[in-house]
Design a protein around this motif. Structure first.
Motif, PDB file in Angstrom:
ATOM      1  N   MET A   1      40.637  40.751 -26.346  1.00 50.86           N
ATOM      2  CA  MET A   1      41.801  40.682 -25.752  1.00 50.86           C
ATOM      3  C   MET A   1      41.609  41.459 -24.400  1.00 50.86           C
ATOM      4  SD  MET A   1      45.399  41.973 -27.043  1.00 50.86           S
ATOM      5  CE  MET A   1      46.531  40.401 -27.277  1.00 50.86           C
ATOM      6  N   ASP A   2      41.969  40.931 -23.220  1.00 45.81           N
ATOM      7  CA  ASP A   2      42.017  41.348 -21.900  1.00 45.81           C
ATOM      8  C   ASP A   2      43.284  41.842 -21.256  1.00 45.81           C
ATOM      9  OD1 ASP A   2      39.354  41.604 -22.090  1.00 45.81           O
ATOM     10  OD2 ASP A   2      38.945  39.647 -21.349  1.00 45.81           O
ATOM     11  N   ALA A   3      44.081  41.618 -21.967  1.00 47.04           N
ATOM     12  CA  ALA A   3      45.668  41.749 -21.221  1.00 47.04           C
ATOM     13  C   ALA A   3      45.819  43.471 -21.118  1.00 47.04           C
ATOM     14  CB  ALA A   3      46.480  41.444 -22.219  1.00 47.04           C
ATOM     15  N   LYS A   4      46.488  43.537 -19.737  1.00 45.42           N
ATOM     16  CA  LYS A   4      46.466  45.004 -19.464  1.00 45.42           C
ATOM     17  C   LYS A   4      48.036  45.399 -19.378  1.00 45.42           C
ATOM     18  CE  LYS A   4      42.142  45.977 -18.256  1.00 45.42           C
ATOM     19  NZ  LYS A   4      41.381  46.710 -19.154  1.00 45.42           N
ATOM     20  N   PHE A   5      48.548  46.282 -19.533  1.00 46.39           N
ATOM     21  CA  PHE A   5      49.764  47.014 -19.119  1.00 46.39           C
ATOM     22  C   PHE A   5      49.944  47.806 -17.967  1.00 46.39           C
ATOM     23  CE2 PHE A   5      53.185  50.179 -19.540  1.00 46.39           C
ATOM     24  CZ  PHE A   5      54.137  49.685 -19.475  1.00 46.39           C
ATOM     25  N   LEU A   6      50.649  47.497 -17.018  1.00 42.12           N
ATOM     26  CA  LEU A   6      50.509  48.378 -15.732  1.00 42.12           C
ATOM     27  C   LEU A   6      51.497  49.298 -15.842  1.00 42.12           C
ATOM     28  CD1 LEU A   6      49.276  48.536 -13.053  1.00 42.12           C
ATOM     29  CD2 LEU A   6      50.960  47.308 -12.191  1.00 42.12           C
ATOM     30  N   ALA A  24      46.499  44.488 -33.593  1.00 42.46           N
ATOM     31  CA  ALA A  24      46.444  45.090 -34.879  1.00 42.46           C
ATOM     32  C   ALA A  24      45.306  45.363 -35.348  1.00 42.46           C
ATOM     33  CB  ALA A  24      47.457  44.257 -35.796  1.00 42.46           C
ATOM     34  N   ASP A  25      44.532  44.577 -35.229  1.00 43.59           N
ATOM     35  CA  ASP A  25      43.144  44.687 -35.678  1.00 43.59           C
ATOM     36  C   ASP A  25      42.419  45.680 -34.969  1.00 43.59           C
ATOM     37  OD1 ASP A  25      40.893  43.852 -37.516  1.00 43.59           O
ATOM     38  OD2 ASP A  25      40.058  42.876 -35.792  1.00 43.59           O
ATOM     39  N   ASP A  26      42.614  45.850 -33.557  1.00 45.97           N
ATOM     40  CA  ASP A  26      42.055  46.836 -33.015  1.00 45.97           C
ATOM     41  C   ASP A  26      42.345  48.157 -33.328  1.00 45.97           C
ATOM     42  OD1 ASP A  26      40.627  45.084 -31.148  1.00 45.97           O
ATOM     43  OD2 ASP A  26      42.431  45.145 -29.844  1.00 45.97           O
ATOM     44  N   ALA A  27      43.649  48.475 -33.469  1.00 45.60           N
ATOM     45  CA  ALA A  27      44.474  49.712 -34.187  1.00 45.60           C
ATOM     46  C   ALA A  27      43.584  49.889 -35.551  1.00 45.60           C
ATOM     47  CB  ALA A  27      45.815  49.389 -34.278  1.00 45.60           C
ATOM     48  N   TYR A  28      43.627  48.877 -36.395  1.00 46.51           N
ATOM     49  CA  TYR A  28      43.004  49.263 -37.701  1.00 46.51           C
ATOM     50  C   TYR A  28      41.602  49.894 -37.675  1.00 46.51           C
ATOM     51  CZ  TYR A  28      41.512  48.464 -42.277  1.00 46.51           C
ATOM     52  OH  TYR A  28      40.837  48.685 -43.508  1.00 46.51           O
ATOM     53  N   ARG A  29      40.873  49.243 -36.579  1.00 46.68           N
ATOM     54  CA  ARG A  29      39.434  49.778 -36.613  1.00 46.68           C
ATOM     55  C   ARG A  29      39.535  50.970 -36.148  1.00 46.68           C
ATOM     56  NH1 ARG A  29      38.647  44.719 -34.262  1.00 46.68           N
ATOM     57  NH2 ARG A  29      38.227  45.453 -32.291  1.00 46.68           N
TER      58      ARG A  29
END
Length: 62
Positions: A1-6, A24-29
């Motif tokens: 996922m390459d989305a960014k929040f500015l 959610a998977d990134d957070a779990y890892r």
């Protein structure tokens, strides 16, 4: 996922950070890796969380 929040400074309107969104998977890892490091860190390794004594751990939780 390459989305960014500015992130924009509300006082100036200036963009001050670009933060990647996490799934959610990134957070779990990340949480799993942190738990593993905490549970299995070497007490002889001063860089591991388990190697810190209580006063040093408390200073990290302001």
């Amino acid at each position: 996922m390459d989305a960014k929040f500015l992130y924009v400074d509300p006082a100036t309107g200036e963009a001050i950070a670009s933060v990647a969104f996490a799934s959610a998977d990134d957070a779990y890892r990340a949480i799993s890796a942190t738990r593993k490091a905490f549970d299995h860190g070497s007490t002889s390794n001063p860089k591991s969380w388990a190697g810190f004594d209580s006063p040093k751990r408390r200073c990290c939780h302001a």
